[in-house]
Structure formats: C-alpha cells, structure tokens
Design a protein around this motif. Structure first.
Motif: not given
Length: 483
Positions: A99, A193-194, A196-197
């Motif tokens: 994650g 998922e990644y 957006n960081r």
C-alpha cells in the motif's frame, strides 16, 4: 547539468490560480522563487544517509529529508556507494510497500531536490568512473578504487536509475493524470491509490523531468523530448514554480533541439528561461546565485551557437547579455569559415552536459572506451563543418539572381563539387521542423532561411523576388554611406 539549490522547504505551499501571460502570474512566479531563496539561509537537515529504513514515520521522514541533501564534493568512493545503497533502500520501500506510504510531503521543493540530487550523483559517479578508466598513470590509490569499481559494476548503473524513474512515474500514474488535465478532465479518477498521495504525485512528476535529463545525458535526444509530452509548458506548470527545475527543464529541451538541428525551437525555449532569470536576478544570492549565473552563461553560449546556424532577432535583454559575454566569439562564428571551428568547439565544451555512457567502462582495456563528451562533440562538429561556409555563401547569393557554381567556388577557394555538397546540405538544413502544438517532437516543416535557391546543372538560381528586395536594400544602404 544541475542547478543545485540549498535546501528550502515549506509546509503546504498554496496553489495559485493564474492567467498564463499576465503580470499577476509573473509576480506569483517571482513570489514562489522568493520563497525558495528565503529558505536558503535556514538550517539544513544534517542526517545520516547510511541508516536502514525503519518502520516509524520519523525514521522514514529522516531518510526522505536526507535524500535531498547534496553529497560532499570530495566524498570518498565508499561514501558514494553507500549513498547509492541508501537511495535503493529508500525507493524500494516507497515503491514496494504494501500500500501507499502514508507520510506528509514536506513541499514540492523537496520532491525536486530528491530527484535532482539522485540524478546528479548518478551523473557524477559515471563521469568519475569514466575518468578513472581513462587514466594511464597507475597509483596504489587508483588501483584500490579500480578494484572496488570492478567488484561493483552495477553501482549507479544506468538500468537501475532509469528503473527508479520509470517506476515512480508508473506507480503514481502521473502521465495519465497530466494527460487528463490536458484534455480538460478531472485527474483524480486516473490517479489510483498511489497517485492521489502527494508523495507519489510529486516524485512521479519530477521523475518525468529527470527522464528528460537522463536520456539527454545518454545521447538519446528524441526520446528525451518524447518523455515530457504530457508536461504542460506554461507558467502554471509545477516545474515552473521551482527555479532549479524550471532552468533544468528548458536547458535540456533546448540542448536536445540543438542536437536535432531544430535551432528555432531551441532558441524559443532558451529565450523563455533566460528572460525569466533576468527578472529574478535581483533576489538571487549566495551559492544559489553563483550556480544559476554559471548555468546562465552556459545557456548564452548555446544561444550563440543557435544564432550562428539560424540568424534571428533576439530579445534586447538576451542580445545585450550575449554581446557582453560572447560578443567576439559570436562575431567569429557568424562569419564562418575554418577560423570558426575552434570557437564552436570551445562554446560546445563549455555549455554541453556531462554526457555519460550507458555501460561501465572497460578498465582493463582503456583504449577501447569511448569518451561520451568527445563522441557528441564529434557529431556536433561534423554538422558545423558542413555549414561553416553558409554565411559567406549567403553573402554572395544575396547579390545575384543567377550565379555560376564554378565562379562561386573560385570566390570561396574550394572545388566546385565540394561547394555543390555544401549548397545541398545548406538547402536541406534550411528546411526545419518547427513546433507549433502537440508533442515536442511534432511540428511543421518550414523554411527557416530568408534566402532560397535552386541548382540546375552548374547554375545557382536565387529566388528573384527576394533578391530584388535585397538588392534595393543593399543599394540604398551603400548610397547612404556614400553621401
């Protein structure tokens, strides 16, 4: 080339809404740069890069901060190898954790510094290794270092560096996000998922600029330009808000265009960044000012080369700076001829990147190694030799509608067949691709010269309408001198 800045970080730098060509936007960009300079005098992070990554957020953040710190100039070979291992551990953890890594991004300045320092150390190590392989004299110290290098052939390897940059881009899905923004769509659905960081988004974004730089250092100029297709080149772009990233991006794009004989496009990018630097020089200072000033001079040398191949009118600010720094050299390369060759070589050596080889050198057979800088210089000088009489030829052809090839060859003191090849090369070089929209490799074929001619047997026919206007102008100028 690397414009290396002292560390300056700011929490939560605000987004600004800007109109692309407004004075308000120029002031906003200047304020962004003032923020970077304002942090230059602050305390840097003094952290050990050799420690292993721990599980705590503090340990990871310490490693992230350390990754942005410049390595000591006289660092030993062991320290350089340890730094490489530290980067490998850091990027492996970021890319391969279960994650996304949940950590607050210090700033987009920091993200650039990490990628910039990573590539700078890669470039420096490869240049050092190449230089050591070329040395003929053998000392005990050199032998010890050569032994270490032989035992670690993959340290700072080209494949591993490219793998990190491409992996950061792929993991963040930044290319998909940028493409969506270009289409006027919301980028969030494409981020994953990644992506957006902020940590992944910023590292991925500046990895694109890093790829431009690495591919240029390797001599693949078309691929270098292709990698930044998704970047928007306007004053709203993220890289434009970080002075070092801004300068680096336009330098490598401009240099790639030069090596692809697209001098008009190179000048357009050089002009953009040089004007920006001139507007911000009042608050450049200390070590950062010295670094930017040096790179500014290198870019002016490249502008001189472009103007010699593609005569054009420059912005008054750039023209003045160019005349002050390289006035005599510019006059000599614009005149052309064999006397211009050493000047072209001097300017190229002073302004080109520190090219690197994609493979480690052969330490046992130094004579088999090819110096990447000399290789690119030889390619560049071949083009210079093919065009060194262009200015003289133009000066004659401007005065005639038709001219005999043998007669012109006599003026230039060369044989007719050599002149014929020069004319054909010059004719081909006058047809350049000029970018208008789309990717940087795209564009329309245009005639970049104000002089056009055709060859029929041993006769050179110059465009009659253009010659008529030039003859009138020439006659009036000489008439004015007479009276």
């Amino acid at each position: 080339m690397s414009v290396r800045q002292a560390p300056g970080y700011q929490q939560g730098a605000p987004e600004r809404t800007m109109d692309e060509d407004s004075d308000v936007e120029e002031e906003a960009l200047a304020n962004d740069y003032r923020e970077q300079v304002g942090h230059e005098d602050g305390d840097g992070y003094d952290l050990d890069r050799s420690g292993s990554l721990g599980g705590s957020t503090q340990d990871l953040q310490a490693q992230l901060m350390a990754a942005a710190q410049p390595l000591e100039y006289q660092a030993s070979l062991e320290v350089k190898i340890a730094s490489y291992d530290s980067y490998c551990n850091l990027f492996h953890f970021i890319l391969n954790s279960e994650g996304p890594v949940d950590i607050e991004l210090p700033s987009y300045y920091w993200a650039w510094d990490v990628i910039d320092e990573f590539i700078y150390q890669f470039n420096s190590f490869c240049s050092y290794r190449q230089r050591l392989a070329f040395q003929q004299s053998s000392t005990s110290a050199n032998e010890d270092e050569l032994t270490v290098l032989r035992e670690n052939p993959n340290t700072w390897g080209c494949y591993s560096v490219l793998n990190v940059l491409y992996s950061l881009i792929q993991r963040s899905q930044i290319s998909e996000q940028l493409a969506a923004r270009k289409r006027g769509e919301d980028a969030a659905p494409y981020a994953g998922e990644y992506g957006n960081r902020p940590l992944y988004q910023m590292l991925g974004y500046f990895s694109i600029i890093g790829l431009l730089r690495v591919h240029c250092l390797l001599g693949d100029f078309s691929l270098a330009l292709k990698t930044v297709d998704d970047i928007e080149f306007n004053k709203k772009a993220m890289f434009a808000r970080v002075m070092a990233a801004n300068f680096t991006t336009y330098y490598y794009i401009g240099f790639s265009y030069i090596m692809m004989h697209r001098y008009a496009d190179a000048l357009r990018h050089f002009n953009h960044i040089l004007i920006y630097v001139s507007r911000t020089k009042n608050f450049q200072k200390n070590a950062q000012y010295d670094s930017i000033s040096k790179k500014n001079d290198q870019m002016l040398a490249l502008v001189a080369i472009c103007v010699a191949f593609h005569p054009t009118r420059l912005d008054d600010t750039i023209h003045t700076a160019l005349r002050e720094k390289y006035g005599e050299q510019l006059n000599r390369i614009q005149r052309g001829g064999p006397e211009s060759l050493p000047i072209f070589e001097e300017l190229f050596r002073a302004a080109c990147p520190r090219f690197i080889s994609p493979t480690p050198p052969d330490f046992d057979h130094p004579h088999l190694n090819v110096d990447p800088v000399e290789h690119q210089l030889a390619i560049f000088m071949e083009d210079v030799k093919n065009n060194m009489y262009s200015a003289t030829v133009r000066s004659y052809l401007k005065l005639y509608t038709t001219m005999d090839l043998t007669k012109l060859a006599g003026f230039l003191e060369v044989d007719a067949e050599t002149l014929r090849s020069w004319l054909l090369v010059n004719k081909q070089r006058s047809r350049q691709i000029r970018h208008s929209e789309g990717g940087l490799l795209e564009g329309d074929v245009v005639n970049s010269s104000d002089l056009d001619y055709a060859m029929q047997s041993d006769l050179i026919h110059v465009s009659e309408a253009k010659v008529g206007r030039r003859l009138v102008d020439w006659y009036l100028r000489n008439l004015a001198r007479t009276y």
